[in-house]
Write a protein that holds these residues in place. Structure first.
Motif, PDB file in Angstrom:
ATOM      1  N   SER A   1       0.832  -1.209   0.000  1.00 34.86           N
ATOM      2  CA  SER A   1       0.000   0.000   0.000  1.00 34.86           C
ATOM      3  C   SER A   1       0.864   1.256   0.000  1.00 34.86           C
ATOM      4  N   SER A   2       1.984   1.217   0.725  1.00 43.18           N
ATOM      5  CA  SER A   2       2.884   2.373   0.769  1.00 43.18           C
ATOM      6  C   SER A   2       3.446   2.671  -0.611  1.00 43.18           C
ATOM      7  N   LEU A   3       3.835   1.625  -1.324  1.00 46.53           N
ATOM      8  CA  LEU A   3       4.352   1.801  -2.678  1.00 46.53           C
ATOM      9  C   LEU A   3       3.263   2.338  -3.603  1.00 46.53           C
ATOM     10  N   ILE A   4       2.083   1.756  -3.526  1.00 49.52           N
ATOM     11  CA  ILE A   4       0.970   2.185  -4.372  1.00 49.52           C
ATOM     12  C   ILE A   4       0.600   3.638  -4.080  1.00 49.52           C
ATOM     13  N   THR A   5       0.552   3.984  -2.798  1.00 50.83           N
ATOM     14  CA  THR A   5       0.220   5.355  -2.426  1.00 50.83           C
ATOM     15  C   THR A   5       1.265   6.340  -2.915  1.00 50.83           C
ATOM     16  N   ALA A   6       2.539   5.943  -2.838  1.00 51.94           N
ATOM     17  CA  ALA A   6       3.612   6.822  -3.301  1.00 51.94           C
ATOM     18  C   ALA A   6       3.508   7.077  -4.796  1.00 51.94           C
ATOM     19  N   VAL A   7       3.081   6.054  -5.531  1.00 51.82           N
ATOM     20  CA  VAL A   7       3.016   6.161  -6.992  1.00 51.82           C
ATOM     21  C   VAL A   7       1.775   6.908  -7.456  1.00 51.82           C
ATOM     22  N   TYR A   8       0.630   6.600  -6.839  1.00 51.70           N
ATOM     23  CA  TYR A   8      -0.642   7.065  -7.399  1.00 51.70           C
ATOM     24  C   TYR A   8      -1.337   8.164  -6.597  1.00 51.70           C
ATOM     25  N   ARG A   9      -0.772   8.558  -5.462  1.00 47.58           N
ATOM     26  CA  ARG A   9      -1.451   9.576  -4.647  1.00 47.58           C
ATOM     27  C   ARG A   9      -1.558  10.884  -5.417  1.00 47.58           C
ATOM     28  N   ASN A  10      -2.748  11.509  -5.395  1.00 46.75           N
ATOM     29  CA  ASN A  10      -2.944  12.752  -6.135  1.00 46.75           C
ATOM     30  C   ASN A  10      -2.856  13.980  -5.250  1.00 46.75           C
ATOM     31  N   THR A  11      -2.284  13.785  -4.062  1.00 45.96           N
ATOM     32  CA  THR A  11      -2.043  14.909  -3.157  1.00 45.96           C
ATOM     33  C   THR A  11      -0.709  14.700  -2.474  1.00 45.96           C
ATOM     34  N   ASN A  12      -0.080  15.765  -2.045  1.00 46.42           N
ATOM     35  CA  ASN A  12       1.210  15.644  -1.375  1.00 46.42           C
ATOM     36  C   ASN A  12       1.088  15.227   0.080  1.00 46.42           C
ATOM     37  N   ARG A  13      -0.124  15.276   0.617  1.00 41.17           N
ATOM     38  CA  ARG A  13      -0.309  14.877   2.010  1.00 41.17           C
ATOM     39  C   ARG A  13      -0.685  13.410   2.089  1.00 41.17           C
ATOM     40  N   PHE A  14      -0.103  12.743   3.074  1.00 42.43           N
ATOM     41  CA  PHE A  14      -0.413  11.347   3.325  1.00 42.43           C
ATOM     42  C   PHE A  14      -1.542  11.323   4.336  1.00 42.43           C
ATOM     43  N   ASN A  15      -2.780  11.046   3.872  1.00 38.71           N
ATOM     44  CA  ASN A  15      -3.938  11.250   4.732  1.00 38.71           C
ATOM     45  C   ASN A  15      -4.587   9.933   5.147  1.00 38.71           C
ATOM     46  N   CYS A  16      -3.933   9.213   6.051  1.00 37.84           N
ATOM     47  CA  CYS A  16      -4.561   8.049   6.695  1.00 37.84           C
ATOM     48  C   CYS A  16      -4.690   8.466   8.149  1.00 37.84           C
TER      49      CYS A  16
ATOM     50  N   HIS B   1     -17.961  -0.883   9.414  1.00 36.85           N
ATOM     51  CA  HIS B   1     -18.376   0.227   8.547  1.00 36.85           C
ATOM     52  C   HIS B   1     -17.320   1.336   8.533  1.00 36.85           C
ATOM     53  N   LEU B   2     -16.808   1.690   9.706  1.00 39.10           N
ATOM     54  CA  LEU B   2     -15.811   2.754   9.800  1.00 39.10           C
ATOM     55  C   LEU B   2     -14.510   2.365   9.090  1.00 39.10           C
ATOM     56  N   MET B   3     -14.097   1.108   9.217  1.00 39.39           N
ATOM     57  CA  MET B   3     -12.880   0.668   8.542  1.00 39.39           C
ATOM     58  C   MET B   3     -13.059   0.709   7.027  1.00 39.39           C
ATOM     59  N   ALA B   4     -14.221   0.238   6.547  1.00 37.77           N
ATOM     60  CA  ALA B   4     -14.485   0.263   5.109  1.00 37.77           C
ATOM     61  C   ALA B   4     -14.477   1.697   4.581  1.00 37.77           C
ATOM     62  N   HIS B   5     -15.116   2.591   5.338  1.00 34.78           N
ATOM     63  CA  HIS B   5     -15.142   4.009   4.953  1.00 34.78           C
ATOM     64  C   HIS B   5     -13.737   4.592   4.932  1.00 34.78           C
ATOM     65  N   HIS B   6     -12.954   4.215   5.922  1.00 38.64           N
ATOM     66  CA  HIS B   6     -11.575   4.716   6.028  1.00 38.64           C
ATOM     67  C   HIS B   6     -10.745   4.274   4.825  1.00 38.64           C
ATOM     68  N   LEU B   7     -10.832   3.003   4.464  1.00 41.32           N
ATOM     69  CA  LEU B   7     -10.060   2.515   3.319  1.00 41.32           C
ATOM     70  C   LEU B   7     -10.577   3.103   2.011  1.00 41.32           C
ATOM     71  N   ASP B   8     -11.891   3.327   1.926  1.00 36.77           N
ATOM     72  CA  ASP B   8     -12.448   4.014   0.746  1.00 36.77           C
ATOM     73  C   ASP B   8     -11.838   5.410   0.624  1.00 36.77           C
ATOM     74  N   HIS B   9     -11.711   6.089   1.766  1.00 41.97           N
ATOM     75  CA  HIS B   9     -11.147   7.437   1.798  1.00 41.97           C
ATOM     76  C   HIS B   9      -9.708   7.431   1.298  1.00 41.97           C
ATOM     77  N   VAL B  10      -8.912   6.478   1.803  1.00 42.40           N
ATOM     78  CA  VAL B  10      -7.503   6.399   1.389  1.00 42.40           C
ATOM     79  C   VAL B  10      -7.412   6.110  -0.110  1.00 42.40           C
ATOM     80  N   GLU B  11      -8.213   5.163  -0.581  1.00 43.17           N
ATOM     81  CA  GLU B  11      -8.150   4.801  -2.003  1.00 43.17           C
ATOM     82  C   GLU B  11      -8.655   5.934  -2.888  1.00 43.17           C
ATOM     83  N   SER B  12      -9.611   6.729  -2.382  1.00 39.07           N
ATOM     84  CA  SER B  12     -10.171   7.821  -3.190  1.00 39.07           C
ATOM     85  C   SER B  12      -9.131   8.899  -3.488  1.00 39.07           C
ATOM     86  N   GLU B  13      -8.053   8.930  -2.691  1.00 36.23           N
ATOM     87  CA  GLU B  13      -7.011   9.932  -2.910  1.00 36.23           C
ATOM     88  C   GLU B  13      -5.963   9.464  -3.913  1.00 36.23           C
ATOM     89  N   LEU B  14      -6.186   8.286  -4.493  1.00 41.31           N
ATOM     90  CA  LEU B  14      -5.262   7.776  -5.498  1.00 41.31           C
ATOM     91  C   LEU B  14      -5.799   8.090  -6.895  1.00 41.31           C
TER      92      LEU B  14
END
Length: 225
Positions: A158-173, A195-208
């Protein structure tokens, strides 16, 4: 610096991992043993050990007769990783909601408190380490070696994927969403925690931005400075 007081294999692994997570090392860059040995002032044997660990974690690809390269995750792999994370982390929070000790809850809340400090002080390295560390701590608290090992590998990818595809400079987890998950676990409310975990991961993925690989640094020495 001599190897005797140089960085350990794990410290080298962490430095490379953070350089990738902080978007200072681009996918495809070659990690040359001789150059890395010079940068870290250790033997090539220790560098090879570190590269083997990084390959195991999916951050590095070792090509026979060519060398080691920072891995290039595909869009499909990125989506697969988050799909698997949703499944695994649902299992983790459901099990924690059935039985979690006061001492484990304190560890989780203390971890979130450290995240808040890192975010308030805008310390990128600590933010990245602690964000992934929260999810690892959840897995560790379950007490399953299998779940912990699985999450360790998923967090590294996930760290590698986030580094490659993140569309913001902030790491927002962020710590706020982590805190809500901990509160739901403390209340033994599995439905809410899931529900909260699913929402949280949706949030992280939405920033890619799962459309292209970013052009990150080619300079190995500068990236690991």
């Amino acid at each position: 610096m001599t190897e005797a007081n140089g960085p350990s294999t794990q410290q080298i692994v962490e430095k490379v991992w953070l350089s990738i997570a902080e978007r200072r090392l681009r996918p495809g860059v070659q990690l040359k043993e001789e150059q890395l040995a010079g940068i870290f002032a250790v033997s090539r044997a220790r560098i090879r050990q570190a590269l083997t660990v990084l390959e195991r974690d999916g951050l590095v690809t070792i090509v026979p007769n060519r060398g080691a390269f920072v891995s290039k995750p595909s869009v499909e792999e990125a989506r697969d990783v988050f799909f698997v994370r949703r499944t695994v982390e649902r299992c983790i929070v459901e099990r924690l909601c059935k039985s979690i000790s006061k001492s484990d809850l304190k560890r989780l809340r203390d971890h979130v408190a450290k995240e808040r400090v890192a975010n308030a002080q805008d310390i990128t390295t600590d933010i990245i380490k602690l964000s992934g560390g929260f999810h690892l701590l959840l897995a560790e608290t379950v007490g399953s070696d299998f779940l912990f090992t699985t999450m360790r590998d998923l967090i590294a990818r996930s760290s590698l994927i986030t580094a490659v595809y993140r569309n913001t400079n902030r790491f927002n987890c962020g710590p706020d969403e982590h805190a809500e998950i901990v509160d739901a676990i403390a209340a033994n409310d599995a439905e809410k925690a899931v529900h909260l975990m699913a929402h949280h991961l949706d949030h992280v993925e939405s920033e890619l931005d799962l459309t292209e690989i970013r052009d990150l640094s080619h300079d190995l020495r500068a990236a690991l400075a």
